[in-house]
Design an enzyme around this catalytic site. Sequence first.
Site, short mmCIF file in Angstrom:
data_model
loop_
_atom_site.label_atom_id
_atom_site.label_comp_id
_atom_site.label_asym_id
_atom_site.label_seq_id
_atom_site.Cartn_x
_atom_site.Cartn_y
_atom_site.Cartn_z
N ALA A 122 3.69 30.84 -2.02
CA ALA A 122 2.44 30.62 -1.29
C ALA A 122 2.21 31.63 -0.18
O ALA A 122 1.29 31.46 0.62
CB ALA A 122 2.43 29.21 -0.71
N ASN A 180 9.53 25.48 1.64
CA ASN A 180 9.90 26.45 0.62
C ASN A 180 9.56 27.87 1.05
O ASN A 180 10.27 28.83 0.74
CB ASN A 180 9.21 26.13 -0.70
CG ASN A 180 9.88 25.00 -1.44
OD1 ASN A 180 10.92 24.50 -1.02
ND2 ASN A 180 9.30 24.59 -2.54
N HIS A 210 -0.33 29.72 6.51
CA HIS A 210 0.94 30.33 6.91
C HIS A 210 0.66 31.63 7.66
O HIS A 210 -0.07 32.49 7.16
CB HIS A 210 1.80 30.63 5.68
CG HIS A 210 2.04 29.46 4.79
ND1 HIS A 210 2.88 28.42 5.15
CD2 HIS A 210 1.54 29.15 3.58
CE1 HIS A 210 2.89 27.52 4.17
NE2 HIS A 210 2.09 27.94 3.21
#
Length: 258
Positions: A122, A180, A210
């Site tokens: 991601a 993760n 993020h």
Amino acid sequence: MKIGLIGAGAIAHFLLEEINEKRQENLRITSVFVRDREKHHLLESNYGVKVYTEIDAFLDSEIDIVVEAANIEAVHTLLPSAIRKKDVVLISIGALVDEELLAELNTLANEFNRRLYLPSGAIGGLDLLQNAHVLGTVTSVALTTRKPASSLIEETIEKEKVIFEGSATEAIRRYPKNMNVSIVLALAGIGFDETSVTLVADPKIDKNIHQIEMTGDFGEATFTIKNNPLPANPKTSYLAAMSILGTLKRINRKLLTG
């Protein structure tokens, strides 16, 4: 390149549709390993694959690489056998929190001359981080992850709340299902203990965000990634699914960038 797929969930179906239905660049999924053949037998007629429930028969089928698209349990139980016989793309990277498993997979990869690929998932910027740290001169890597508050905490809040600050090591221990991204970032860069993580519950957002900041002799870099969900499964990042397909395409190409 013939691909063997472990799992039949949302990411597996994404790959089957993108690779077998759209015929991506000489890629083809030919074998699928599942626990319940009755539940998934239609994969054979829908996508032209062979469904297996015996891991040895699956690994001995005519495949060049294994893609794990199942879960952490599958990594623990199946990956040590898989990497003895094939190169592996690992999606459930949360399993690598287990240092003994990570060491075992590294040892087996070296012993049997196999490659273990970890898609970026991601986030992005891992190529820059790896290049910047080639001389060991990246001095700091920080990850700030913002997620919808309801996905992290039970209490109702009106403004953002920092629920964790610390190392990637501690973040993974306390929030294994949400971190993760920090695992692959730490593995690509300066390590689990040295990578700093902040996790924020935000009631005003509806997607995961993020932000990665890194500094070193190369200079400074900042990345912000806002993830849309996979249409077939809102709990999965669309970019995470696409990163697997991207990894397979790069493995299959002769001209490599980065």
